[in-house]
Design a protein around this motif. Structure first.
Motif, PDB file in Angstrom:
ATOM      1  N   THR A   1      -4.404  -5.163  -2.383  1.00 47.40           N
ATOM      2  CA  THR A   1      -3.678  -3.893  -2.337  1.00 47.40           C
ATOM      3  C   THR A   1      -3.677  -3.326  -3.749  1.00 47.40           C
TER       4      THR A   1
ATOM      5  N   SER B   1      -0.654   6.724  -7.193  1.00 45.85           N
ATOM      6  CA  SER B   1      -0.796   7.746  -6.166  1.00 45.85           C
ATOM      7  C   SER B   1       0.549   8.056  -5.522  1.00 45.85           C
TER       8      SER B   1
ATOM      9  N   ASP C   1       0.879  -1.167   0.000  1.00 49.63           N
ATOM     10  CA  ASP C   1       0.000   0.000   0.000  1.00 49.63           C
ATOM     11  C   ASP C   1       0.919   1.220   0.000  1.00 49.63           C
TER      12      ASP C   1
ATOM     13  N   ASN D   1      -4.647   5.850   2.724  1.00 47.59           N
ATOM     14  CA  ASN D   1      -5.344   5.566   1.464  1.00 47.59           C
ATOM     15  C   ASN D   1      -5.883   4.143   1.431  1.00 47.59           C
ATOM     16  N   GLN D   2      -5.118   3.190   1.982  1.00 44.48           N
ATOM     17  CA  GLN D   2      -5.585   1.801   2.008  1.00 44.48           C
ATOM     18  C   GLN D   2      -6.809   1.650   2.899  1.00 44.48           C
TER      19      GLN D   2
ATOM     20  N   SER E   1      -7.531   9.386  -2.842  1.00 48.05           N
ATOM     21  CA  SER E   1      -6.219   9.436  -2.214  1.00 48.05           C
ATOM     22  C   SER E   1      -5.954  10.869  -1.785  1.00 48.05           C
TER      23      SER E   1
ATOM     24  N   SER F   1       1.187   4.147  -1.277  1.00 49.27           N
ATOM     25  CA  SER F   1       0.857   5.559  -1.111  1.00 49.27           C
ATOM     26  C   SER F   1       0.397   5.870   0.305  1.00 49.27           C
TER      27      SER F   1
ATOM     28  N   HIS G   1      -2.264   2.303  -5.901  1.00 49.54           N
ATOM     29  CA  HIS G   1      -1.335   2.858  -4.912  1.00 49.54           C
ATOM     30  C   HIS G   1      -0.054   3.349  -5.589  1.00 49.54           C
TER      31      HIS G   1
END
Length: 458
Positions: A346, A353, A144, A150-151, A455, A146, A350
């Motif tokens: 995931t 981002s 993950d 965000n996750q 994000s 970023s 990501h």
């Protein structure tokens, strides 16, 4: 006569309460690889690992074959473990303690790389960002990348759809979990029931994944997305329960909230119609196919999502997650990431981002993102991981990235034996365990992911 194989010297112990494991090869090449472990659910064993292991919960890498290759190359391997659950704060501290111990009691490395898979990959990016004079580079696998914020937000967006459109009483807890096991069990029953239910239930389940860019794919031996709604729902239920449900609805979420001192995630500012429009074209096409099959009104369901009650964050709790790996992107030293293109646990977004953030606050010249055209998460062979490590080594040694085209990377990974090109596949039934690992052709590909639908620039 052939040179006898010498087993590495193993050091184990504790440092300020954290377990550690160090494996020193007979002929050390001067480089230390400091491994940060995968997420482990609360209550499960938490041994210190120096390489990915089949004992870790979640996606599997062939740790035995990978360890053998690393030993043959002369790498020193090390890692720590202290606790299950959201381990990031502990990991960021304990890996530094282990590095200090190694330099004092074993030897001073010429170079030290931090590496890991999933949250361990995020930890590695963060360690390199925090300690650029200590660590020479980072290798992040299926992370993950970023940031954890965000996750967790994509999980909340998935849960908002499940609670609004699939939960009969709309009574799933999405913040400040009071009954984690009951909430977890209820959510899993709803998710599994939707997958087994009618066409509308399946369509709504697919929508829950689409708003979060969650690929409905568990088959780690394919490079083809699922396009049939019934088959997509069948696999999506496993992605949600295996990778997302406990960390949103259950004991793992409760443990995170206790560490953070409150609820760290929110959706009170989200326009779900706009969020859905930002997901990948393939997931929109699948969702709209499912709604057509059901004869249902997607527009009405999006309106219901926008009208439904929301969750607000406790700002100190949000800030805790930001401090513990919520803001990767400074890249003061070289970072190599590797990600499967069809990763549901995931999402590959990501990586975009992360790249967008690096372009704003970091050094884009220190980031190289590699993609493997394959399903699920951590679906990487030892050969592909070693090839990515070579990319990082070359960059640190020469100051240049060299040729990292998919063609060149696949040629390099293709030189390894079948035993080092095995990839694990959760979708093969457990009774056929011997088939779950299979040698696959290297699958590096040229790929540009879309950013995650939601994000933030933390």
């Amino acid at each position: 006569m052939p040179t006898p194989h010498l087993e590495p010297q193993v050091h184990t112990g504790t440092l300020d309460g954290a377990e550690y494991r160090v494996e020193m090869p007979a002929q050390w090449n001067g480089t230390l690889l400091l491994y940060s472990h995968h997420y482990r659910q609360p209550g499960l064993p938490c041994p210190a690992l120096a390489v990915p292991s089949d004992d870790e919960l979640g996606p599997r890498l062939d740790g035995g074959a990978l360890r053998g290759l690393l030993h043959e190359r002369g790498y020193a391997l090390a890692g720590t473990a202290r606790t299950t659950g959201w381990m990031m704060e502990d990991t960021l501290r304990d890996q530094v303690l282990l590095h200090d111990w190694f330099m004092a009691d074993v030897g001073r490395p010429e170079r030290t790389y931090v590496w890991g898979a999933s949250p361990g990959g995020l930890a590695s990016i963060t360690l390199a960002q925090l300690h650029p004079r200590r660590f020479d580079g980072a290798l992040s696998l299926s992370a993950d990348a970023s940031g954890v914020i965000n996750q967790m937000l994509l999980r909340l967006d998935m849960g908002h759809v499940v609670n609004t459109l699939l939960a009969p009483e709309h009574d799933l807890e999405l913040g400040l979990i009071s009954d984690p096991q009951g909430n977890f069990d209820k959510a899993n029953a709803i998710i599994a029931g939707a997958a087994r239910g009618d066409a509308l239930s399946r369509a709504r389940l697919i929508l829950s994944g689409a708003v979060a860019s969650i690929e409905p794919l568990v088959d780690g031996h394919t490079d083809r997305p699922v396009t049939d709604p019934e088959k997509a729902a069948e696999q999506l239920v496993w992605v949600l329960i295996m990778a997302h449900s406990s960390i949103l609805f259950g004991p793992a979420r409760k443990e995170m909230e206790e560490r953070a001192g409150g609820n760290p995630i929110w959706n009170d500012d989200v326009d779900y119609r706009a969020l859905y429009a930002r997901t990948t074209p393939a997931l929109r096409e699948l969702t709209e196919h499912a709604y057509r099959e059901a004869g249902a009104d997607l527009d009405a369901d999006l309106a219901a999502l926008d009208a439904a009650p929301r969750v607000s964050a406790d700002i100190p709790a949000r800030n805790y997650l930001v401090r513990t790996a919520g803001f990767p992107g400074l890249t003061p030293v070289p970072v190599v990431t590797v990600h499967n293109t069809l990763d549901g646990p995931t999402p590959v977004g990501h990586e975009r981002s992360l790249a967008d953030r690096v372009a704003l606050v970091g050094d884009p010249g220190n980031l190289r993102q590699l993609f493997v055209d394959r399903g699920f998460t951590c679906g990487l062979s030892p050969a592909e991981i070693m090839t990515a490590l070579d990319v990082l080594e070359h960059r640190v040694a020469t100051g240049e990235w060299g040729d990292t085209t998919a063609e060149t990377l696949n040629a390099a990974a293709g030189k390894y034996s079948d035993a080092h090109r095995r990839v694990y596949n959760f979708w093969i039934p457990q009774e056929r365990e011997d088939e779950r690992y299979a040698p696959l052709a290297p699958a590096f590909t040229e790929f540009t992911p879309l950013p995650l639908p939601r994000s933030y620039p933390f």
